[in-house]
Scaffold this active site. Structure first.
Site, PDB file in Angstrom:
ATOM      1  N   ALA A  32     -14.752  -4.223  10.068  1.00  0.00           N
ATOM      2  CA  ALA A  32     -15.347  -3.551   8.901  1.00  0.00           C
ATOM      3  C   ALA A  32     -14.311  -3.639   7.777  1.00  0.00           C
ATOM      4  CB  ALA A  32     -15.753  -2.115   9.209  1.00  0.00           C
ATOM      5  N   HIS A  37      -7.425  -3.325   4.325  1.00  0.00           N
ATOM      6  CA  HIS A  37      -7.053  -4.405   5.254  1.00  0.00           C
ATOM      7  C   HIS A  37      -6.571  -5.625   4.471  1.00  0.00           C
ATOM      8  CE1 HIS A  37     -10.353  -2.464   7.872  1.00  0.00           C
ATOM      9  NE2 HIS A  37      -9.206  -2.204   8.487  1.00  0.00           N
ATOM     10  N   GLY A 147      -0.699  -0.170   8.151  1.00  0.00           N
ATOM     11  CA  GLY A 147      -0.932   0.657   6.970  1.00  0.00           C
ATOM     12  C   GLY A 147      -0.321   2.047   7.074  1.00  0.00           C
TER      13      GLY A 147
HETATM   14  P1  AMP Z   1      -8.203  -0.184  11.331  1.00  0.00           P
HETATM   15  O1  AMP Z   1      -9.113  -1.363  11.225  1.00  0.00           O
HETATM   16  O2  AMP Z   1      -8.740   1.060  10.704  1.00  0.00           O
HETATM   17  O3  AMP Z   1      -7.658   0.008  12.716  1.00  0.00           O
HETATM   18  O4  AMP Z   1      -6.938  -0.534  10.427  1.00  0.00           O
HETATM   19  C1  AMP Z   1      -6.212  -1.711  10.604  1.00  0.00           C
HETATM   20  C2  AMP Z   1      -4.938  -1.635   9.785  1.00  0.00           C
HETATM   21  O5  AMP Z   1      -5.268  -1.446   8.413  1.00  0.00           O
HETATM   22  C3  AMP Z   1      -4.043  -0.447  10.189  1.00  0.00           C
HETATM   23  O6  AMP Z   1      -2.687  -0.851  10.156  1.00  0.00           O
HETATM   24  C4  AMP Z   1      -4.354   0.577   9.123  1.00  0.00           C
HETATM   25  O7  AMP Z   1      -3.287   1.481   8.892  1.00  0.00           O
HETATM   26  C5  AMP Z   1      -4.578  -0.317   7.906  1.00  0.00           C
HETATM   27  N1  AMP Z   1      -5.390   0.373   6.905  1.00  0.00           N
HETATM   28  C6  AMP Z   1      -6.562   1.047   7.117  1.00  0.00           C
HETATM   29  N2  AMP Z   1      -6.998   1.599   5.968  1.00  0.00           N
HETATM   30  C7  AMP Z   1      -6.096   1.263   5.005  1.00  0.00           C
HETATM   31  C8  AMP Z   1      -5.987   1.538   3.604  1.00  0.00           C
HETATM   32  N3  AMP Z   1      -6.880   2.258   2.972  1.00  0.00           N
HETATM   33  N4  AMP Z   1      -4.923   1.028   2.941  1.00  0.00           N
HETATM   34  C9  AMP Z   1      -3.988   0.280   3.588  1.00  0.00           C
HETATM   35  N5  AMP Z   1      -4.038  -0.009   4.905  1.00  0.00           N
HETATM   36  C10 AMP Z   1      -5.075   0.474   5.615  1.00  0.00           C
END
Ligand code: AMP
Length: 278
Positions: A32, A37, A147
């Protein structure tokens, strides 16, 4: 962008670059894909020769079956976005492939994994660490990008690197926000229009809390904000000021950097966020 579902095919493609001493950057995600990301991908592209993103919705890190079932799945759109951002490889395996030849480890990083998300999502961090460890064994990147939005997760992954993957460099990338301040998240798509309006109160509270002049004022303002957010209909799991270094609760007189952490439910959606104190 090449898309791989098999470990060996991905490894074959990466070995080719490794032999030429090219650096490999890795961005793990659960898909998503949003601008948050993509900012990790951008940082990885600026740092490394080749960039691998992964999309794997890891069932082990969901402590709630409904949350797992509801998690957004948008693979075709994700592929287009990653391709458009210039990502070189996407690893999109199934569960059996990721955990093939799993090295079974019992994870315990003490308090760091017991507070906040550790308390409210039992088993979440064990599941997260088991998959990140596997992904690192499979991909063997030089650099890993995660992140700041998931600050506690990043702190634990740093420990994992210290313990098991000493040669991988860690990069923490700042949180990308919507124009009204809400941290971008795959879960935001699940918010109803009314709940989306309510969700703005979270970054607004965090911004006011980190602007307080000292720790004591911040801690007492946290009480007030907890009450007002709850009164608005947000169900708070925690709103706390903690030290960056060890995630211990910050008390007046403590030195070093701190940040305010939030987790809570807006309607049916659980959101987390954090902001560093000025
Ligand atoms: P997720 O798909 O939510 O597991 O996130 C994958 C990576 O993207 C993780 O390292 C999160 O910390 C990072 N991430 C998610 N949301 C954000 C955001 N708004 N800004 C920067 N990095 C993000």
């Amino acid at each position: 962008m090449q898309v791989f579902t098999s470990n060996s095919h991905l490894q074959g493609a990466l070995d080719h670059y490794r032999l030429e001493s090219k650096s490999i950057g890795f961005v793990p995600t659960m898909g998503a894909i949003h601008q948050g990301h993509l900012s990790l991908i951008k940082k990885a592209l600026a740092t490394c020769d080749r960039v691998v993103a992964s999309i794997f919705i890891n069932p082990r890190q969901f402590n709630n079956a409904i949350d797992l079932a509801r998690y957004p799945r948008t693979i075709e759109r994700d592929i287009d976005l990653l391709k458009g951002a210039g990502c070189h490889y996407l690893y999109n395996p199934n569960e059996a492939e990721v955990f093939k030849n799993e090295e079974s480890i019992s994870w315990d990083f003490g308090e760091l994994m017991r507070v906040m998300e550790g308390e409210y999502r039992p088993g979440h961090f064990e599941g997260m660490l088991s998959v990140v460890h596997q992904l690192l064994l499979i991909i063997q990147p030089n650099d890993l990008f995660m992140g700041e939005k998931d600050f506690q997760q990043a702190a634990l992954v740093r420990q994992l690197l210290n313990m098991r993957h000493k040669n991988i460099r860690f990069h923490l990338v700042g949180t990308v926000r919507e124009p009204d301040g809400l941290a971008m998240s795959s879960r935001n798509a699940l918010l109803s229009p009314e709940d989306r309006v309510l969700a703005r109160l979270i970054p607004s509270a965090l911004m006011q809390l980190v602007a307080t002049p000292d720790i004591a004022t911040c801690v007492s303002a946290i009480d007030r904000f907890s009450q007002s957010l709850s009164a608005s209909g947000i169900k708070i799991d925690y709103l706390q000021l903690r030290r960056d270094a060890d995630l211990g609760e910050m008390k007046p007189g403590d030195l070093g950097h701190g940040r305010v952490f939030f987790a809570g439910h807006v309607g049916r959606v659980r959101l987390i966020d954090n902001l560093a104190r000025n």
